[in-house]
Write an enzyme that holds these catalytic residues in place. Structure first.
Site, PDB file in Angstrom:
ATOM      1  CG  PHE A 127      -2.001   1.039   1.142  1.00  0.00           C
ATOM      2  CD1 PHE A 127      -3.102   0.864   0.318  1.00  0.00           C
ATOM      3  CD2 PHE A 127      -1.905   2.207   1.865  1.00  0.00           C
ATOM      4  CE1 PHE A 127      -4.091   1.836   0.229  1.00  0.00           C
ATOM      5  CE2 PHE A 127      -2.878   3.187   1.785  1.00  0.00           C
ATOM      6  CZ  PHE A 127      -3.981   3.002   0.961  1.00  0.00           C
ATOM      7  CG  ASP A 204      -0.907  -2.519   6.496  1.00  0.00           C
ATOM      8  OD1 ASP A 204      -2.015  -2.746   7.009  1.00  0.00           O
ATOM      9  OD2 ASP A 204      -0.673  -1.490   5.840  1.00  0.00           O
ATOM     10  CE1 TYR A 229      -9.885   2.981   6.316  1.00  0.00           C
ATOM     11  CE2 TYR A 229      -9.115   3.972   8.363  1.00  0.00           C
ATOM     12  CZ  TYR A 229      -8.887   3.601   7.050  1.00  0.00           C
ATOM     13  OH  TYR A 229      -7.660   3.847   6.477  1.00  0.00           O
ATOM     14  CE  LYS A 230      -8.457  -0.526   4.493  1.00  0.00           C
ATOM     15  NZ  LYS A 230      -8.915   0.371   3.432  1.00  0.00           N
ATOM     16  NE  ARG A 376     -10.076  -2.153  -3.378  1.00  0.00           N
ATOM     17  CZ  ARG A 376      -9.423  -1.554  -2.383  1.00  0.00           C
ATOM     18  NH1 ARG A 376      -8.211  -1.949  -2.077  1.00  0.00           N
ATOM     19  NH2 ARG A 376      -9.975  -0.565  -1.722  1.00  0.00           N
TER      20      ARG A 376
END
Length: 404
Positions: A127, A204, A229-230, A376
């Site tokens: 990322f 991560d 928050y995912k 995605r």
């Protein structure tokens, strides 16, 4: 032909939980749960109660009554429910970026006794924040970045890692689930390879926590960071968490020394002494409001079980892959075909996907776009139905047909 979405929903043991999420009854097709999860209905009540009773009613007394310890209490819950981490190793606070910085600097400091360890290993498809922070830490500490080139439809393999680690490696920074392809890394094996070379590993977990089982203690992981928050549905900007293995806690040092990570925050003395345990990773005032929604989702994942969540995740991604093969024959799969090597999302590749994504949003179908040419689909197991996946992919077909 793909299995009927209606049949899959009828057979889905987790289908009854979907009504607990705000917006689940609407016609909007939400396929971006790995960017921002839907809120739980109960969270609205929790927020209102907090404002009136805790914040409004208890005011500053709330710190003594529960807020001060909340980062560790919620951290232990994340560790127990999602991370395979024993108590006392996880704490909540700051953003993912800040905690990545703290964890990387802490890892480098742990290796300072060996001056030969001058390299940070990171892959080029990690990322962006991970790569940017690693670059900054390398410059600050006079170290070198050692890059792993990976297939953007896959991720870091054991063979690739073994080729680059050695006596010069201080730290390896890896994502458990690749943000672009959903490649699911072998946490235990990659950690072993790094440790055999004398390196530390920072994981991560942002795209895996809450959808894929993680076993940090069993892997022998050193440090880990992840957002909430995912798949943990903590809401926009909800705080991240950091894990530090128990064996490092007595000596780990992080670079942002603040009063909430001090041994006695209210002594307010002239010098800093770190708090015992994982609390030393904190810096400033804990984000109490930001942890409220997160607690609701942790309770739900605990109720259902991470194993059942993973099984539904595999079912959703398999359904998406089968539907794409049937409905979108000129679209390529840019994720691992093997579900055992795939996390909770699927990426589909076509030269027109940027334009497709923009039009999908106008039609109330919400995936996201990732270069190069990737649509995605983030399929959050507890709030996404099989029918929702099919409606989304049928709309993708209609939009692509209109653009050609």
């Amino acid at each position: 032909m793909p299995t009927s979405s209606a049949d899959l929903d009828a057979q889905d043991p987790l289908a009854p939980y979907r009504v607990r999420f705000v917006g689940s009854a609407s016609s909007l097709v939400y396929l971006d749960g790995n960017s921002l999860g839907r809120p739980l209905r109960t969270t609205a009540d929790r927020l209102a109660t907090f404002v009136v009773e805790e914040w409004g009613g208890r005011l500053i007394r709330g710190w003594d009554e529960s807020w001060f310890e909340l980062p560790e209490v919620v951290g232990d819950e994340i560790g127990r429910v999602c991370l395979g981490a024993a108590a006392g190793q996880v704490v909540v606070g700051d953003s993912t970026t800040v905690l990545l910085y703290k964890a990387m600097r802490a890892a480098v400091a742990l290796q300072a006794a060996d001056p030969a360890r001058t390299e940070l290993v990171v892959d080029r498809d990690n990322f962006p924040t991970d790569r940017y922070v690693a670059d900054g830490v390398a410059r600050e500490c006079g170290m070198t970045l050692r890059w792993i080139d990976v297939d953007t439809t896959a991720g870091v393999t054991a063979e690739q890692l073994a080729e680059v680690v050695g006596e010069q490696t201080a730290l390896v920074v890896l994502s458990h689930v690749a943000y672009r392809s959903a490649w699911l890394a072998d946490g235990a094996e990659l950690t072993r390879i790094a440790h055999d070379a004398g390196a530390l590993v920072l994981w991560d977990l942002s795209h895996s926590v809450g959808s894929v089982p993680v076993e940090l203690d069993a892997w022998g992981a050193d440090l880990a960071v992840g957002c909430t928050y995912k798949y943990l549905n903590g809401g926009p900007g909800s705080p991240a968490f950091v894990y530090v293995a128990a064996r490092h806690l007595d000596v780990v040092e992080q670079p942002v020394q603040g009063w909430m990570g001090a041994q006695d925050p209210f002594l307010m003395g002239p010098t800093y002494a770190p708090a015992p345990g994982v609390r030393r990773m904190l810096s400033g005032t804990p984000p109490v409001v930001g942890m409220l929604a997160l607690q609701d989702m942790l309770a739900l994942v605990d109720e259902v079980g991470i194993g059942a969540v993973r099984a539904k995740s595999v079912g959703l991604t398999e359904h998406a892959v089968e539907l794409a093969a049937d409905l979108l024959p000129d679209v390529a799969l840019a994720s691992p075909a093997d579900p055992a090597r795939r996390g909770g999302h699927v990426t589909l590749s076509h030269p027109l996907m940027r334009e497709v994504t923009a039009e999908l949003w106008r039609r109330d179908v919400v995936p996201d776009y990732r270069d190069p040419h990737g649509l995605r689909l983030g399929l959050s197991p507890l709030s996404t139905s099989y029918d929702e996946v099919e409606r989304g992919l049928r709309t993708v077909r209609d939009v692509l047909d209109g653009l050609r």
